[in-house]
Design an enzyme around this catalytic site. Structure first.
Site, short mmCIF file in Angstrom:
data_model
loop_
_atom_site.label_atom_id
_atom_site.label_comp_id
_atom_site.label_asym_id
_atom_site.label_seq_id
_atom_site.Cartn_x
_atom_site.Cartn_y
_atom_site.Cartn_z
N GLU A 22 30.78 -20.59 -36.72
CA GLU A 22 30.18 -20.34 -38.03
C GLU A 22 28.70 -20.64 -37.88
OE1 GLU A 22 29.94 -22.46 -42.36
OE2 GLU A 22 31.92 -22.39 -41.43
N CYS A 54 26.91 -24.52 -46.44
CA CYS A 54 26.93 -23.23 -45.74
C CYS A 54 27.14 -22.08 -46.71
CB CYS A 54 28.01 -23.22 -44.67
SG CYS A 54 29.64 -23.75 -45.25
#
Length: 510
Positions: free
Chosen positions: A245, A282
Protein backbone atom coordinates in the site's frame (compact mmCIF):
# COMPACT_ATOMS: atom_id res chain seq x y z
CA UNK A 1 31.56 -2.51 12.21
CA UNK A 2 29.25 -2.06 15.21
CA UNK A 3 25.52 -2.22 14.53
CA UNK A 4 23.79 1.16 14.46
CA UNK A 5 21.59 1.85 17.50
CA UNK A 6 17.83 2.22 17.14
CA UNK A 7 16.46 5.12 19.15
CA UNK A 8 12.94 5.95 20.20
CA UNK A 9 12.34 9.64 19.42
CA UNK A 10 9.73 12.03 20.82
CA UNK A 11 8.14 13.79 17.80
CA UNK A 12 6.88 16.58 20.08
CA UNK A 13 10.47 17.68 20.74
CA UNK A 14 12.58 15.80 18.20
CA UNK A 15 14.74 14.48 21.04
CA UNK A 16 15.73 10.84 21.55
CA UNK A 17 13.95 9.05 24.39
CA UNK A 18 15.87 5.79 24.73
CA UNK A 19 17.88 3.29 22.78
CA UNK A 20 15.56 0.39 21.98
CA UNK A 21 17.62 -2.02 19.91
CA UNK A 22 20.31 -2.28 17.25
CA UNK A 23 19.74 -2.38 13.51
CA UNK A 24 19.89 -5.96 12.26
CA UNK A 25 22.84 -6.92 10.10
CA UNK A 26 22.45 -9.04 6.97
CA UNK A 27 23.61 -12.05 8.96
CA UNK A 28 21.04 -11.39 11.68
CA UNK A 29 18.25 -11.05 9.10
CA UNK A 30 19.34 -14.35 7.59
CA UNK A 31 19.20 -16.05 10.99
CA UNK A 32 15.79 -14.53 11.74
CA UNK A 33 14.28 -15.76 8.49
CA UNK A 34 15.77 -19.21 8.92
CA UNK A 35 14.41 -19.44 12.46
CA UNK A 36 10.93 -18.52 11.21
CA UNK A 37 11.23 -20.97 8.33
CA UNK A 38 12.21 -23.78 10.70
CA UNK A 39 8.95 -23.49 12.69
CA UNK A 40 6.49 -23.12 9.81
CA UNK A 41 5.04 -26.61 10.31
CA UNK A 42 4.02 -25.67 13.86
CA UNK A 43 1.26 -23.45 12.42
CA UNK A 44 -0.33 -26.28 10.45
CA UNK A 45 -2.94 -27.02 13.14
CA UNK A 46 -5.85 -24.62 12.58
CA UNK A 47 -7.18 -25.07 16.11
CA UNK A 48 -3.86 -23.99 17.60
CA UNK A 49 -3.61 -21.06 15.14
CA UNK A 50 -7.02 -19.78 16.20
CA UNK A 51 -6.11 -20.14 19.88
CA UNK A 52 -2.87 -18.24 19.23
CA UNK A 53 -4.67 -15.31 17.62
CA UNK A 54 -7.16 -15.09 20.49
CA UNK A 55 -4.38 -15.30 23.07
CA UNK A 56 -2.53 -12.50 21.26
CA UNK A 57 -5.65 -10.34 21.35
CA UNK A 58 -6.16 -10.98 25.06
CA UNK A 59 -2.54 -10.23 25.93
CA UNK A 60 -2.57 -7.09 23.77
CA UNK A 61 -5.63 -5.85 25.66
CA UNK A 62 -3.96 -6.69 28.96
CA UNK A 63 -0.87 -4.70 27.93
CA UNK A 64 -2.89 -1.80 26.52
CA UNK A 65 -1.95 0.84 29.09
CA UNK A 66 1.79 0.24 28.65
CA UNK A 67 1.53 -0.10 24.85
CA UNK A 68 -0.57 3.05 24.42
CA UNK A 69 1.77 5.07 26.63
CA UNK A 70 4.76 4.00 24.53
CA UNK A 71 2.95 4.61 21.24
CA UNK A 72 1.85 8.10 22.27
CA UNK A 73 5.38 9.00 23.33
CA UNK A 74 6.70 7.89 19.92
CA UNK A 75 3.93 9.10 17.58
CA UNK A 76 2.08 11.96 19.36
CA UNK A 77 -1.18 10.45 18.10
CA UNK A 78 -2.81 10.82 21.52
CA UNK A 79 -4.27 8.29 23.96
CA UNK A 80 -7.84 8.57 22.64
CA UNK A 81 -6.90 7.76 19.06
CA UNK A 82 -4.46 5.03 20.13
CA UNK A 83 -6.97 3.41 22.50
CA UNK A 84 -9.40 3.02 19.62
CA UNK A 85 -6.67 1.72 17.32
CA UNK A 86 -5.52 -0.89 19.83
CA UNK A 87 -9.10 -2.07 20.34
CA UNK A 88 -9.46 -2.37 16.57
CA UNK A 89 -6.23 -4.38 16.41
CA UNK A 90 -7.23 -6.92 19.05
CA UNK A 91 -10.68 -7.22 17.44
CA UNK A 92 -8.94 -7.87 14.12
CA UNK A 93 -6.92 -10.70 15.66
CA UNK A 94 -10.10 -12.27 17.05
CA UNK A 95 -11.85 -11.85 13.70
CA UNK A 96 -9.11 -13.82 11.95
CA UNK A 97 -9.38 -16.50 14.62
CA UNK A 98 -13.02 -16.91 13.57
CA UNK A 99 -11.96 -17.09 9.92
CA UNK A 100 -9.53 -19.87 10.78
CA UNK A 101 -12.16 -21.76 12.80
CA UNK A 102 -14.73 -21.57 9.99
CA UNK A 103 -12.31 -22.83 7.34
CA UNK A 104 -14.03 -21.34 4.29
CA UNK A 105 -10.76 -19.59 3.38
CA UNK A 106 -9.37 -23.02 2.40
CA UNK A 107 -11.75 -22.90 -0.61
CA UNK A 108 -12.10 -26.70 -0.71
CA UNK A 109 -13.45 -28.11 -3.98
CA UNK A 110 -13.90 -31.81 -4.74
CA UNK A 111 -14.81 -33.17 -8.17
CA UNK A 112 -15.23 -36.94 -8.20
CA UNK A 113 -14.10 -38.93 -11.20
CA UNK A 114 -16.63 -38.95 -14.02
CA UNK A 115 -15.74 -41.33 -16.88
CA UNK A 116 -18.93 -40.41 -18.76
CA UNK A 117 -17.71 -36.89 -19.51
CA UNK A 118 -16.02 -36.09 -22.80
CA UNK A 119 -13.16 -36.06 -22.18
CA UNK A 120 -13.42 -38.02 -18.89
CA UNK A 121 -12.73 -36.27 -15.57
CA UNK A 122 -10.24 -37.72 -13.10
CA UNK A 123 -10.80 -37.34 -9.35
CA UNK A 124 -9.68 -33.76 -8.46
CA UNK A 125 -9.44 -32.18 -5.00
CA UNK A 126 -8.35 -28.59 -4.51
CA UNK A 127 -7.63 -26.40 -1.49
CA UNK A 128 -5.33 -23.59 -0.44
CA UNK A 129 -2.11 -23.90 1.53
CA UNK A 130 0.12 -21.32 3.20
CA UNK A 131 2.88 -19.74 1.13
CA UNK A 132 5.61 -19.87 3.77
CA UNK A 133 7.45 -17.14 5.68
CA UNK A 134 6.00 -13.67 5.15
CA UNK A 135 7.85 -10.35 5.54
CA UNK A 136 5.75 -7.52 6.97
CA UNK A 137 6.86 -3.87 6.79
CA UNK A 138 5.23 -1.86 9.56
CA UNK A 139 3.50 1.45 8.85
CA UNK A 140 4.39 4.78 10.46
CA UNK A 141 0.87 6.12 10.95
CA UNK A 142 -0.75 3.10 12.61
CA UNK A 143 1.60 1.75 15.32
CA UNK A 144 -0.85 -1.06 16.13
CA UNK A 145 -3.36 -1.69 13.33
CA UNK A 146 -0.86 -1.67 10.43
CA UNK A 147 2.31 -2.58 12.29
CA UNK A 148 3.64 -5.49 14.35
CA UNK A 149 0.27 -6.93 15.49
CA UNK A 150 -1.71 -5.42 12.60
CA UNK A 151 -3.69 -6.75 9.68
CA UNK A 152 -0.78 -8.03 7.57
CA UNK A 153 0.65 -9.98 10.50
CA UNK A 154 -2.73 -11.25 11.72
CA UNK A 155 -3.85 -12.43 8.28
CA UNK A 156 -0.49 -14.09 7.53
CA UNK A 157 -0.49 -15.95 10.84
CA UNK A 158 -4.12 -16.95 10.22
CA UNK A 159 -3.04 -18.39 6.87
CA UNK A 160 -0.40 -20.46 8.67
CA UNK A 161 2.61 -18.33 7.70
CA UNK A 162 5.36 -17.39 10.16
CA UNK A 163 6.08 -13.65 10.03
CA UNK A 164 9.25 -11.58 10.19
CA UNK A 165 8.33 -7.94 10.83
CA UNK A 166 10.55 -5.00 9.92
CA UNK A 167 9.74 -2.43 12.60
CA UNK A 168 9.06 1.16 11.59
CA UNK A 169 11.71 3.56 12.93
CA UNK A 170 9.04 5.96 14.21
CA UNK A 171 7.86 3.56 16.94
CA UNK A 172 10.54 0.98 17.75
CA UNK A 173 9.69 0.72 21.46
CA UNK A 174 6.03 0.12 20.69
CA UNK A 175 7.07 -2.49 18.15
CA UNK A 176 9.16 -4.32 20.74
CA UNK A 177 6.25 -4.36 23.18
CA UNK A 178 3.86 -5.74 20.57
CA UNK A 179 6.34 -8.35 19.33
CA UNK A 180 6.81 -9.51 22.91
CA UNK A 181 3.03 -9.86 23.26
CA UNK A 182 2.77 -12.01 20.14
CA UNK A 183 5.69 -14.20 21.10
CA UNK A 184 4.28 -14.73 24.61
CA UNK A 185 0.91 -15.62 23.10
CA UNK A 186 2.60 -18.22 20.90
CA UNK A 187 4.32 -19.80 23.87
CA UNK A 188 1.07 -19.74 25.85
CA UNK A 189 -0.66 -22.03 23.33
CA UNK A 190 2.37 -24.27 22.78
CA UNK A 191 3.75 -22.72 19.59
CA UNK A 192 7.41 -21.76 19.07
CA UNK A 193 7.93 -18.05 19.74
CA UNK A 194 9.73 -17.76 16.40
CA UNK A 195 6.44 -17.80 14.48
CA UNK A 196 6.87 -14.01 14.95
CA UNK A 197 10.28 -12.31 14.79
CA UNK A 198 11.05 -8.58 14.82
CA UNK A 199 13.99 -6.86 13.11
CA UNK A 200 15.00 -3.21 12.90
CA UNK A 201 16.78 -1.09 10.31
CA UNK A 202 16.55 0.11 6.72
CA UNK A 203 19.10 -2.38 5.41
CA UNK A 204 17.29 -5.14 7.28
CA UNK A 205 14.20 -4.33 5.25
CA UNK A 206 16.13 -4.59 2.00
CA UNK A 207 17.75 -7.87 3.01
CA UNK A 208 14.39 -9.25 4.08
CA UNK A 209 12.67 -8.88 0.71
CA UNK A 210 15.65 -10.46 -1.05
CA UNK A 211 15.95 -13.48 1.24
CA UNK A 212 15.31 -16.74 -0.66
CA UNK A 213 13.19 -18.20 2.18
CA UNK A 214 10.75 -15.26 2.20
CA UNK A 215 7.66 -16.25 0.21
CA UNK A 216 5.66 -12.99 0.19
CA UNK A 217 5.68 -9.49 1.64
CA UNK A 218 3.20 -6.94 2.92
CA UNK A 219 4.06 -3.23 3.02
CA UNK A 220 2.36 0.01 4.04
CA UNK A 221 4.24 3.23 3.40
CA UNK A 222 5.45 5.66 0.77
CA UNK A 223 5.35 5.26 -3.01
CA UNK A 224 9.12 5.65 -3.22
CA UNK A 225 9.95 3.09 -0.53
CA UNK A 226 7.26 0.65 -1.53
CA UNK A 227 8.15 0.76 -5.20
CA UNK A 228 11.81 0.07 -4.43
CA UNK A 229 10.87 -3.02 -2.42
CA UNK A 230 8.32 -4.10 -5.04
CA UNK A 231 10.99 -3.91 -7.74
CA UNK A 232 13.39 -5.89 -5.53
CA UNK A 233 10.73 -8.56 -4.96
CA UNK A 234 10.17 -8.84 -8.72
CA UNK A 235 13.90 -8.90 -9.51
CA UNK A 236 14.65 -11.92 -7.32
CA UNK A 237 15.67 -15.16 -9.06
CA UNK A 238 12.31 -16.45 -7.77
CA UNK A 239 9.97 -13.41 -7.68
CA UNK A 240 7.50 -13.23 -4.81
CA UNK A 241 4.12 -11.55 -4.31
CA UNK A 242 4.54 -8.05 -2.87
CA UNK A 243 1.34 -6.58 -1.45
CA UNK A 244 2.18 -2.93 -1.01
CA UNK A 245 0.00 0.00 0.00
CA UNK A 246 1.85 3.04 -1.29
CA UNK A 247 -0.07 6.28 -1.70
CA UNK A 248 -3.56 7.58 -2.37
CA UNK A 249 -5.22 10.89 -3.21
CA UNK A 250 -8.75 9.65 -2.33
CA UNK A 251 -10.77 11.99 -4.56
CA UNK A 252 -14.13 13.46 -3.58
CA UNK A 253 -16.76 14.70 -6.03
CA UNK A 254 -19.47 17.01 -4.69
CA UNK A 255 -22.40 17.62 -7.00
CA UNK A 256 -23.88 21.09 -7.31
CA UNK A 257 -27.17 19.84 -5.87
CA UNK A 258 -25.39 18.32 -2.85
CA UNK A 259 -23.54 21.57 -2.20
CA UNK A 260 -26.79 23.52 -2.44
CA UNK A 261 -28.57 21.10 -0.10
CA UNK A 262 -26.00 20.86 2.73
CA UNK A 263 -22.93 23.01 2.06
CA UNK A 264 -22.20 23.64 5.74
CA UNK A 265 -22.42 19.95 6.63
CA UNK A 266 -20.17 18.88 3.76
CA UNK A 267 -17.63 21.62 4.46
CA UNK A 268 -17.40 20.69 8.13
CA UNK A 269 -17.23 16.97 7.32
CA UNK A 270 -14.44 17.51 4.82
CA UNK A 271 -12.46 19.53 7.37
CA UNK A 272 -12.85 16.82 9.99
CA UNK A 273 -11.80 14.06 7.61
CA UNK A 274 -8.77 15.77 6.05
CA UNK A 275 -7.36 16.94 9.41
CA UNK A 276 -8.02 13.71 11.32
CA UNK A 277 -4.78 12.44 12.82
CA UNK A 278 -3.00 15.51 11.41
CA UNK A 279 -3.93 14.37 7.90
CA UNK A 280 -1.82 11.24 8.27
CA UNK A 281 -4.50 8.70 7.41
CA UNK A 282 -3.96 6.72 4.21
CA UNK A 283 -7.61 7.44 3.38
CA UNK A 284 -7.43 11.23 3.87
CA UNK A 285 -9.49 13.04 1.19
CA UNK A 286 -6.66 14.87 -0.53
CA UNK A 287 -8.46 16.10 -3.64
CA UNK A 288 -11.97 17.52 -4.02
CA UNK A 289 -14.02 18.54 -7.03
CA UNK A 290 -16.53 21.19 -5.90
CA UNK A 291 -18.81 23.38 -8.02
CA UNK A 292 -18.29 26.99 -8.95
CA UNK A 293 -21.12 29.28 -7.79
CA UNK A 294 -22.96 30.28 -4.61
CA UNK A 295 -23.39 26.74 -3.29
CA UNK A 296 -19.71 25.97 -3.79
CA UNK A 297 -18.76 29.28 -2.18
CA UNK A 298 -20.84 28.45 0.90
CA UNK A 299 -19.17 25.05 1.10
CA UNK A 300 -15.73 26.67 1.05
CA UNK A 301 -16.80 29.14 3.72
CA UNK A 302 -17.85 26.25 5.94
CA UNK A 303 -14.58 24.45 5.21
CA UNK A 304 -12.63 27.61 6.06
CA UNK A 305 -14.44 28.04 9.35
CA UNK A 306 -13.94 24.44 10.39
CA UNK A 307 -10.28 24.26 9.40
CA UNK A 308 -9.48 27.56 11.10
CA UNK A 309 -10.71 26.07 14.38
CA UNK A 310 -8.22 23.19 14.13
CA UNK A 311 -5.25 23.56 16.44
CA UNK A 312 -1.71 23.01 15.15
CA UNK A 313 -0.56 19.45 15.72
CA UNK A 314 2.50 17.24 15.74
CA UNK A 315 3.25 14.90 12.83
CA UNK A 316 4.78 11.46 13.26
CA UNK A 317 8.35 12.69 12.81
CA UNK A 318 10.27 15.77 11.76
CA UNK A 319 11.18 14.30 8.38
CA UNK A 320 7.49 14.00 7.51
CA UNK A 321 6.87 17.48 8.89
CA UNK A 322 9.58 18.96 6.64
CA UNK A 323 8.21 17.05 3.63
CA UNK A 324 4.72 18.36 4.34
CA UNK A 325 5.83 21.98 4.70
CA UNK A 326 7.94 21.79 1.55
CA UNK A 327 5.21 20.02 -0.40
CA UNK A 328 2.63 22.65 0.54
CA UNK A 329 4.95 25.51 -0.38
CA UNK A 330 5.65 24.00 -3.81
CA UNK A 331 1.96 23.46 -4.51
CA UNK A 332 0.87 26.89 -3.27
CA UNK A 333 3.43 28.57 -5.55
CA UNK A 334 1.81 27.21 -8.72
CA UNK A 335 0.02 29.82 -10.86
CA UNK A 336 -3.72 30.00 -10.30
CA UNK A 337 -3.54 28.32 -6.88
CA UNK A 338 -4.99 30.14 -3.88
CA UNK A 339 -4.70 29.28 -0.19
CA UNK A 340 -7.79 30.49 1.71
CA UNK A 341 -6.12 29.01 4.80
CA UNK A 342 -2.43 28.39 4.27
CA UNK A 343 -1.25 25.04 5.60
CA UNK A 344 2.31 24.64 6.77
CA UNK A 345 4.51 25.08 9.81
CA UNK A 346 2.47 25.85 12.89
CA UNK A 347 5.48 26.16 15.20
CA UNK A 348 8.91 24.68 15.76
CA UNK A 349 7.54 21.13 16.00
CA UNK A 350 3.95 21.47 14.77
CA UNK A 351 2.02 21.94 11.55
CA UNK A 352 -1.17 23.87 10.81
CA UNK A 353 -3.98 22.60 8.61
CA UNK A 354 -5.26 24.33 5.49
CA UNK A 355 -6.39 23.86 1.91
CA UNK A 356 -5.60 25.03 -1.60
CA UNK A 357 -8.02 25.97 -4.38
CA UNK A 358 -7.77 26.35 -8.14
CA UNK A 359 -9.97 26.18 -11.24
CA UNK A 360 -10.50 22.57 -12.32
CA UNK A 361 -9.75 23.66 -15.86
CA UNK A 362 -6.04 23.84 -14.95
CA UNK A 363 -6.05 20.09 -14.31
CA UNK A 364 -7.76 18.91 -17.49
CA UNK A 365 -4.47 18.52 -19.37
CA UNK A 366 -0.91 17.62 -18.44
CA UNK A 367 1.27 20.36 -17.02
CA UNK A 368 2.91 21.77 -13.90
CA UNK A 369 -0.36 21.51 -11.95
CA UNK A 370 -0.12 17.71 -12.07
CA UNK A 371 1.75 18.00 -8.76
CA UNK A 372 -1.67 18.67 -7.21
CA UNK A 373 -2.73 15.17 -8.30
CA UNK A 374 -0.08 13.59 -6.07
CA UNK A 375 -0.60 12.81 -2.39
CA UNK A 376 0.74 15.36 0.11
CA UNK A 377 0.98 13.56 3.47
CA UNK A 378 -0.41 15.83 6.18
CA UNK A 379 -3.38 18.10 6.97
CA UNK A 380 -4.02 19.61 3.53
CA UNK A 381 -6.47 19.05 0.72
CA UNK A 382 -6.85 20.52 -2.77
CA UNK A 383 -10.24 21.85 -3.90
CA UNK A 384 -10.67 22.15 -7.67
CA UNK A 385 -13.70 24.22 -8.72
CA UNK A 386 -15.50 22.81 -11.76
CA UNK A 387 -17.97 24.51 -14.08
CA UNK A 388 -19.43 21.50 -15.88
CA UNK A 389 -19.81 17.73 -15.80
CA UNK A 390 -17.37 17.60 -18.70
CA UNK A 391 -14.68 19.16 -16.50
CA UNK A 392 -15.36 16.56 -13.80
CA UNK A 393 -14.97 13.76 -16.33
CA UNK A 394 -11.81 15.27 -17.78
CA UNK A 395 -10.13 15.64 -14.38
CA UNK A 396 -11.18 12.22 -13.13
CA UNK A 397 -9.73 10.63 -16.26
CA UNK A 398 -6.32 11.93 -15.24
CA UNK A 399 -6.27 10.68 -11.66
CA UNK A 400 -4.05 7.79 -10.52
CA UNK A 401 -5.37 4.76 -8.64
CA UNK A 402 -6.70 5.26 -5.12
CA UNK A 403 -7.81 3.43 -2.01
CA UNK A 404 -11.11 5.34 -1.95
CA UNK A 405 -13.30 7.62 -4.04
CA UNK A 406 -16.25 9.55 -2.61
CA UNK A 407 -19.38 10.99 -4.19
CA UNK A 408 -21.62 13.47 -2.39
CA UNK A 409 -25.16 13.63 -3.76
CA UNK A 410 -28.32 15.47 -2.84
CA UNK A 411 -31.32 13.47 -1.64
CA UNK A 412 -33.03 14.22 -4.93
CA UNK A 413 -30.16 12.53 -6.83
CA UNK A 414 -29.81 9.45 -4.64
CA UNK A 415 -32.91 7.62 -5.90
CA UNK A 416 -31.53 7.38 -9.43
CA UNK A 417 -34.44 9.21 -11.00
CA UNK A 418 -32.25 12.05 -12.23
CA UNK A 419 -29.39 11.63 -14.69
CA UNK A 420 -25.81 12.08 -13.56
CA UNK A 421 -25.43 10.23 -10.26
CA UNK A 422 -25.08 6.76 -11.74
CA UNK A 423 -22.68 8.07 -14.37
CA UNK A 424 -20.48 9.72 -11.72
CA UNK A 425 -20.44 6.54 -9.67
CA UNK A 426 -19.39 4.62 -12.77
CA UNK A 427 -16.59 7.12 -13.42
CA UNK A 428 -15.29 6.78 -9.86
CA UNK A 429 -15.40 2.98 -9.75
CA UNK A 430 -12.27 2.35 -11.89
CA UNK A 431 -10.30 4.75 -9.69
CA UNK A 432 -10.58 3.05 -6.30
CA UNK A 433 -11.11 -0.11 -4.30
CA UNK A 434 -13.77 1.46 -2.05
CA UNK A 435 -16.38 3.88 -3.38
CA UNK A 436 -18.39 5.88 -0.83
CA UNK A 437 -21.59 7.86 -1.24
CA UNK A 438 -22.39 10.70 1.19
CA UNK A 439 -19.68 9.74 3.67
CA UNK A 440 -16.00 10.30 4.39
CA UNK A 441 -13.23 7.80 3.71
CA UNK A 442 -11.30 8.08 6.97
CA UNK A 443 -12.32 5.11 9.10
CA UNK A 444 -11.93 1.63 7.61
CA UNK A 445 -14.34 -0.95 9.02
CA UNK A 446 -12.80 -4.37 9.66
CA UNK A 447 -15.70 -6.06 7.90
CA UNK A 448 -15.87 -9.15 5.66
CA UNK A 449 -16.94 -7.03 2.68
CA UNK A 450 -14.18 -4.43 3.14
CA UNK A 451 -11.79 -3.64 0.28
CA UNK A 452 -8.75 -1.69 1.41
CA UNK A 453 -6.69 -1.57 -1.73
CA UNK A 454 -7.02 -0.12 -5.19
CA UNK A 455 -5.33 0.45 -8.54
CA UNK A 456 -1.65 1.43 -8.56
CA UNK A 457 -0.15 3.43 -6.86
CA UNK A 458 -2.67 2.91 -4.09
CA UNK A 459 -1.57 -0.72 -3.95
CA UNK A 460 0.63 -3.06 -5.96
CA UNK A 461 -1.97 -5.84 -6.07
CA UNK A 462 -5.74 -6.15 -6.30
CA UNK A 463 -6.14 -7.67 -2.83
CA UNK A 464 -7.33 -6.05 0.40
CA UNK A 465 -5.26 -5.56 3.54
CA UNK A 466 -8.34 -5.18 5.75
CA UNK A 467 -11.17 -7.65 6.28
CA UNK A 468 -11.47 -11.41 6.19
CA UNK A 469 -10.34 -11.84 2.59
CA UNK A 470 -6.93 -10.32 3.43
CA UNK A 471 -5.93 -13.89 4.31
CA UNK A 472 -6.01 -14.81 0.61
CA UNK A 473 -2.75 -12.92 0.00
CA UNK A 474 -0.75 -15.56 1.86
CA UNK A 475 -2.25 -18.70 0.31
CA UNK A 476 -1.83 -20.64 -2.92
CA UNK A 477 -4.11 -23.30 -4.43
CA UNK A 478 -3.04 -26.93 -4.80
CA UNK A 479 -4.96 -29.72 -6.56
CA UNK A 480 -4.55 -33.44 -5.91
CA UNK A 481 -5.47 -35.68 -8.84
CA UNK A 482 -6.37 -39.37 -8.52
CA UNK A 483 -4.77 -39.48 -5.07
CA UNK A 484 -5.56 -42.41 -2.73
CA UNK A 485 -7.82 -41.31 0.13
CA UNK A 486 -5.35 -42.43 2.79
CA UNK A 487 -2.74 -40.05 1.38
CA UNK A 488 -5.01 -37.00 1.17
CA UNK A 489 -5.03 -34.25 3.80
CA UNK A 490 -8.00 -34.83 6.16
CA UNK A 491 -9.62 -31.67 4.82
CA UNK A 492 -9.96 -33.22 1.35
CA UNK A 493 -11.34 -36.64 2.26
CA UNK A 494 -14.90 -37.57 1.44
CA UNK A 495 -16.06 -38.03 5.03
CA UNK A 496 -15.35 -34.37 5.94
CA UNK A 497 -14.75 -35.28 9.57
CA UNK A 498 -13.72 -31.68 10.26
CA UNK A 499 -17.08 -30.32 9.08
CA UNK A 500 -15.55 -27.75 6.73
CA UNK A 501 -17.51 -25.77 4.15
CA UNK A 502 -16.71 -26.95 0.63
CA UNK A 503 -18.06 -27.59 -2.86
CA UNK A 504 -18.45 -31.24 -3.86
CA UNK A 505 -19.35 -32.01 -7.47
CA UNK A 506 -20.25 -28.32 -7.79
CA UNK A 507 -22.70 -28.39 -4.84
CA UNK A 508 -22.08 -26.46 -1.67
CA UNK A 509 -21.71 -28.41 1.56
CA UNK A 510 -21.35 -27.16 5.12
Amino acid sequence: MAAAPVWSVDPRTGKPREQVADEATAEEVDRAVRRAYAVRSALADRTVRAAFLRAAADLLDATSEHAIEAADAETALGPVRLTGELARTSAQLRAFAEVVDEGAFLDIRIDHADPKRTPPWPDMRRWKVSLGVVAVYAASNFPFAFSVPGGDTASALAAGCPVVVKAHPDHPATSEICASVLRRAAAQVGLPEDVLILVHGFEAGVELVKHPLISAAGFTGSVRGGRALFDAAAARPAPIPFHGELGSLNPVVITEAAAAERSEQIGAGLAGSMTLGEGQFCTKPGFVLAPVGDAGDRLLTALTTAVSETEPGVMLDHRMRDAFVGGVEERAALPGVDAPITPGAGGEHTVSAGFLTLPAELLTSAGEHDLLLEECFGPVTVVARYTSSEEITSVLSRLPGNLTATLHLADSEADGSKPGAAELLAELTPLAGRVLVNGWPTGVAVAPAQQHGGPYPATTSTSTSVGATAIERWLRPVSYQSTPAALLPPELRDENALGLPRRVDDRREG
